[in-house]
Motif scaffolding. Structure first.
Motif, PDB file in Angstrom:
ATOM      1  N   ALA A   1       0.881  -1.226  -0.084  1.00  0.00           N
ATOM      2  CA  ALA A   1      -0.136   0.026   0.012  1.00  0.00           C
ATOM      3  C   ALA A   1       0.900   1.235   0.102  1.00  0.00           C
ATOM      4  CB  ALA A   1      -0.968   0.145   1.365  1.00  0.00           C
TER       5      ALA A   1
ATOM      6  N   GLU B   1      -7.953   0.955  -2.332  1.00  0.00           N
ATOM      7  CA  GLU B   1      -7.774   1.348  -0.988  1.00  0.00           C
ATOM      8  C   GLU B   1      -6.552   2.542  -1.021  1.00  0.00           C
ATOM      9  OE1 GLU B   1      -9.741  -2.481  -0.853  1.00  0.00           O
ATOM     10  OE2 GLU B   1      -7.892  -1.769  -1.812  1.00  0.00           O
ATOM     11  N   ALA B   2      -5.553   2.071  -1.389  1.00  0.00           N
ATOM     12  CA  ALA B   2      -4.484   3.056  -1.322  1.00  0.00           C
ATOM     13  C   ALA B   2      -4.661   4.316  -2.118  1.00  0.00           C
ATOM     14  CB  ALA B   2      -3.112   2.382  -1.682  1.00  0.00           C
TER      15      ALA B   2
ATOM     16  N   ARG C   1      -4.668  -4.127  -3.302  1.00  0.00           N
ATOM     17  CA  ARG C   1      -4.799  -2.942  -2.459  1.00  0.00           C
ATOM     18  C   ARG C   1      -4.884  -1.609  -3.171  1.00  0.00           C
ATOM     19  NH1 ARG C   1      -0.162  -5.919  -0.345  1.00  0.00           N
ATOM     20  NH2 ARG C   1      -0.693  -6.810   1.824  1.00  0.00           N
ATOM     21  N   THR C   2      -5.002  -1.408  -4.438  1.00  0.00           N
ATOM     22  CA  THR C   2      -5.109  -0.640  -5.333  1.00  0.00           C
ATOM     23  C   THR C   2      -6.130   0.604  -4.982  1.00  0.00           C
ATOM     24  OG1 THR C   2      -4.141  -1.900  -6.999  1.00  0.00           O
ATOM     25  CG2 THR C   2      -4.942   0.182  -7.700  1.00  0.00           C
TER      26      THR C   2
END
Length: 438
Positions: free
Chosen positions: A50, A83-84, A80-81
């Motif tokens: 992240a 979310e980050a 995690r793309t």
């Protein structure tokens, strides 16, 4: 296009960094944008962490008009793309029932049960528009913010590529970020080195102060792209391109991006000529160059991969004593192979390749990288010795390109009785007389 926009690509995945998977996303996305008048500014291949996603996205978002990401949209903990990036943009993630419905329909169509972790894929940044994924469960996302565009796409090529073609490109064209075609003209050359090509073209290019020229060398070929830095005068660019073609002569392969195999195929097909190959060290790569071309069956009869000496003897009637006297890597054997496959498959034109691709093999007289090409045509049989350098794969690729280029030049000049020297014909004749005739 309103003005030139800068594009950056972020490709995510440990498998890319570990070398387990080639970065085909860069090749595909870059090619599609190039066809629409865009040269990508940068590509970053990063991990799934992240922190890395946030850092590199922030860097690209600050500098580019369009940021495209690939990967990290799946249901597992290492995806995690969203979310980050949402955190960087200050975008809340919201649950989208329409996405969940698409995921459920996908599982139902496959006859599988959806697990709870797939619900993670139904979240999207609040401002994002959903890009439907007909080939998977992870939807793509399109977000316009701060005068910029973010495009998040799933990692599997079978999912990403249709989404680029069917959804992303039309949307980019609609907002005026891409053109209908390339903004440059590419001339593909073969048989001339990069420095020699630049030297030959320099007198012509010196007359145009605003002409931008770029070169790209690969495996015996050099691509030359020309464009204007301050104008889109396509007609003037075409005139320059035609003059380049005249200056290059037979070293000119084509305009655009066709392979040498495609160019040869077009000539053979237009003349209704048959073709076959025999190859040793290239292991089928020469045949593969043609079977990759739709419609090749109209002229390509087939190929014989004769890697061992016994196969050369049994399938192509190469005399055993010839191999013993000259070795399998020789002009004599190359010609015998070309003649043998012509007889076996009843082909008018044939090519053969034998050589040492390395890293083992060869000697002082014929070191690694030594290759012999045989060419059979309705008017004669010849051989050519070449030397190539690099990895085993690079040597094989250069051998294929060199063989195809030799055939191409012969086809171009076949009406000229003096296109090949009599001494070469005499040499071939001395070899051919030892080949059994059926």
């Amino acid at each position: 296009m309103n003005s030139k926009k800068s594009f950056m690509l972020i490709t995510l995945g440990e498998e890319l960094l570990l070398g387990l998977t080639a970065n085909g996303h860069l090749t595909f996305v870059g090619e599609q944008l190039r066809k629409r008048g865009v040269s990508m500014k940068a590509n970053f291949t990063i991990s799934d962490e992240a922190e890395d996603i946030a850092d590199y996205f922030s860097y690209c978002w600050e500098r580019a008009d369009v940021v495209i990401t690939t990967g990290g949209l799946g249901p597992t903990v290492d995806d995690r793309t969203k979310e980050a990036i949402s955190e960087v943009l200050g975008e809340a993630l919201v649950f989208d029932d329409s996405i969940l419905e698409m995921i459920q329909d996908r599982f139902a169509s496959l006859g599988k049960k959806m697990t709870d972790n797939n619900k993670k894929q139904a979240y999207r940044p609040r401002s994002a528009e959903v890009l439907y994924n007909p080939n998977g469960t992870a939807p793509g996302l399109w977000l316009e913010k701060e005068g910029k565009v973010l495009i998040m796409l799933p990692g599997p090529p079978s999912e990403l590529q249709p989404m680029i073609l069917d959804q992303v490109l039309p949307k980019l064209e609609e907002i005026g970020y891409i053109e209908e075609s390339e903004n440059f003209i590419q001339l593909r050359t073969i048989g001339i080195g990069e420095s020699a090509l630049e030297t030959r073209m320099a007198p012509l290019f010196e007359d145009y102060e605003n002409l931008v020229v770029a070169y790209c060398a690969h495996h015996g070929q050099v691509d030359m792209r020309i464009s204007f830095s301050d104008t889109e005068d396509h007609e003037a660019l075409l005139e320059i391109a035609e003059e380049c073609k005249r200056i290059l002569g037979d070293d000119f392969l084509c305009f655009g991006h066709d392979s040498v195999a495609k160019v040869v195929s077009d000539i053979l097909r237009s003349r209704d000529k048959s073709f076959a190959v025999a190859e040793s060290c290239t292991g089928g790569q020469l045949s593969n160059a043609f079977t990759n071309i739709p419609g090749a069956s109209k002229f390509f009869l087939g190929g014989i991969v004769c890697y061992s000496n016994d196969t050369k003897i049994d399938l192509l009637d190469v005399p055993e004593e010839m191999i013993q006297q000259h070795t399998a890597v020789s002009a004599e054997v190359a010609i015998a192979m070309a003649s043998g496959v012509s007889e076996a498959l009843e082909a008018e034109y044939t090519l053969s390749i034998t050589g040492y691709a390395g890293p083992l093999g060869g000697d002082d007289d014929k070191p690694v990288g030594t290759l012999f090409i045989g060419l059979h045509t309705p008017t004669g049989i010849w051989s050519k010795r070449i030397r190539s350098f690099g990895t085993r794969q690079a040597i094989k690729t250069r051998a294929v390109n060199a063989a195809l280029d030799w055939l191409r030049r012969e086809l171009i000049n076949e009406q000229d009785e003096s296109s090949l020297a009599d001494s070469h014909r005499d040499e071939a004749g001395k070899i051919v007389k030892f080949i059994p005739q059926n």
